[in-house]
Write an enzyme that holds these catalytic residues in place. Structure first.
Site, PDB file in Angstrom:
ATOM      1  N   GLU A 127       0.645  -1.310   0.220  1.00 23.38           N
ATOM      2  CA  GLU A 127      -0.066  -0.194   0.447  1.00 23.38           C
ATOM      3  C   GLU A 127       1.350   1.527   0.097  1.00 23.38           C
ATOM      4  O   GLU A 127       0.608   1.873  -0.622  1.00 23.38           O
ATOM      5  CB  GLU A 127      -0.854  -0.211   1.298  1.00 23.38           C
ATOM      6  CG  GLU A 127      -2.234  -1.021   1.338  1.00 23.38           C
ATOM      7  CD  GLU A 127      -2.696  -1.067   2.308  1.00 23.38           C
ATOM      8  OE1 GLU A 127      -4.300  -1.090   1.905  1.00 23.38           O
ATOM      9  OE2 GLU A 127      -2.188  -1.334   3.235  1.00 23.38           O
ATOM     10  N   GLU A 147      -4.155  -9.770   2.339  1.00 21.29           N
ATOM     11  CA  GLU A 147      -5.355  -8.977   3.455  1.00 21.29           C
ATOM     12  C   GLU A 147      -6.570 -10.420   3.899  1.00 21.29           C
ATOM     13  O   GLU A 147      -6.774 -10.780   5.144  1.00 21.29           O
ATOM     14  CB  GLU A 147      -5.965  -7.704   4.082  1.00 21.29           C
ATOM     15  CG  GLU A 147      -5.210  -6.303   4.802  1.00 21.29           C
ATOM     16  CD  GLU A 147      -3.536  -6.410   3.556  1.00 21.29           C
ATOM     17  OE1 GLU A 147      -2.696  -5.468   3.841  1.00 21.29           O
ATOM     18  OE2 GLU A 147      -3.679  -6.991   2.881  1.00 21.29           O
TER      19      GLU A 147
END
Length: 273
Positions: A127, A147
């Site tokens: 990210e 995730e």
């Protein structure tokens, strides 16, 4: 802050160095593959504040310590401990948390940030890379947002940015399964600007930073602002929008210096004013 760790003691999580218009920010927890804990986010916030305030800085190189990982994202051992303490769980964004606004939410940061990705860029590490303006990756770099496999969501913007930077079906495939992306695939899809051969990463990063520094600093900031603010605008609206850094560039000494240097057949001398 130049040349020193952000933290005053030897257990700082970030190294921050400034030289020749380049700020080098290193996530410095190589022993845990540069996993990001709350203290690292606090230190990084001070770094980004200084980057924006220091007009001598023209470009930032963000990387991870060691040769195994850029960052593997959130420190899950810390997250597990916080869960045991019944600390509220996080969702999208970092508002109210240490280090806010983090790089992934510093939408008005005007300096270009180049990610030097060595090895793994997973979860929050990926990210971070997605939030950078340029990415130069090692040949063995691996990107992933795992995730979903951990009962989490890519809350630092991965779900939003990956779907904007890849074809939707491709992005969904990686988001919903956590499947990794190798360096060659990342290059093919435009997630990285260049893949460096073994032992060549630093030379390629330096080539990009040299090119960035040769560009007029106010032009770079004006272009970055205009691009990022206009991504979701209709073209007509983008043309009609006023951009603060473009206002400064248009009335700057550098706007005169560039054409003058060209006419005089010499290299421009940028003042940033």
């Amino acid at each position: 802050m130049t040349g020193d760790r952000v933290s005053p003691d030897d257990r700082g999580r970030v190294r921050y160095e400034k030289k020749d218009h380049v700020a080098r920010v290193t996530l410095d927890r190589a022993e845990v593959l540069n996993a990001m804990d709350l203290r690292m986010h606090e230190e990084l916030a001070r770094v980004w504040d200084d980057v924006e305030a220091d007009d001598d800085i023209r470009v930032v190189v963000l990387t991870g310590a060691g040769d195994r990982a850029f960052s593997v994202g959130q420190d899950l051992k810390e997250r597990s401990r916080l869960d045991a303490e019944e600390t509220p769980r996080t969702t999208f964004g970092s508002r109210g948390l240490p280090g806010w606004p983090r790089l992934t939410e510093r939408f008005t940061l005007s300096k270009p940030v180049l990610a030097r990705v060595n090895g793994y860029a997973l979860g929050g590490g990926f990210e971070l890379a997605l939030a950078c303006d340029l990415v130069i990756a090692s040949h063995d770099a691996r990107f992933a947002l795992p995730e979903a496999r951990l009962g989490l969501v890519p809350g630092a913007g991965g779900a939003f940015r990956l779907a904007r930077q890849l074809p939707l079906k491709t992005a969904m495939g990686h988001l919903l399964t956590g499947r990794p992306i190798d360096a060659a695939t990342a290059l093919r899809f435009g997630l990285v600007n260049e893949v460096a051969e073994e032992g060549d990463l630093d030379r390629r990063v330096d080539a990009w930073t040299d090119d960035l520094i040769r560009s007029a600093p106010l032009s770079v900031r004006a272009i970055k602002e205009a691009v990022m603010r206009s991504l979701d605008q209709p073209l007509e609206e983008a043309f009609a929008t006023r951009y603060a850094w473009e206002e400064r560039r248009m009335h700057s000494r550098d706007a005169v210096e560039g054409p003058r240097a060209f006419a005089e057949k010499r290299d421009p001398v940028w003042s940033g004013r």
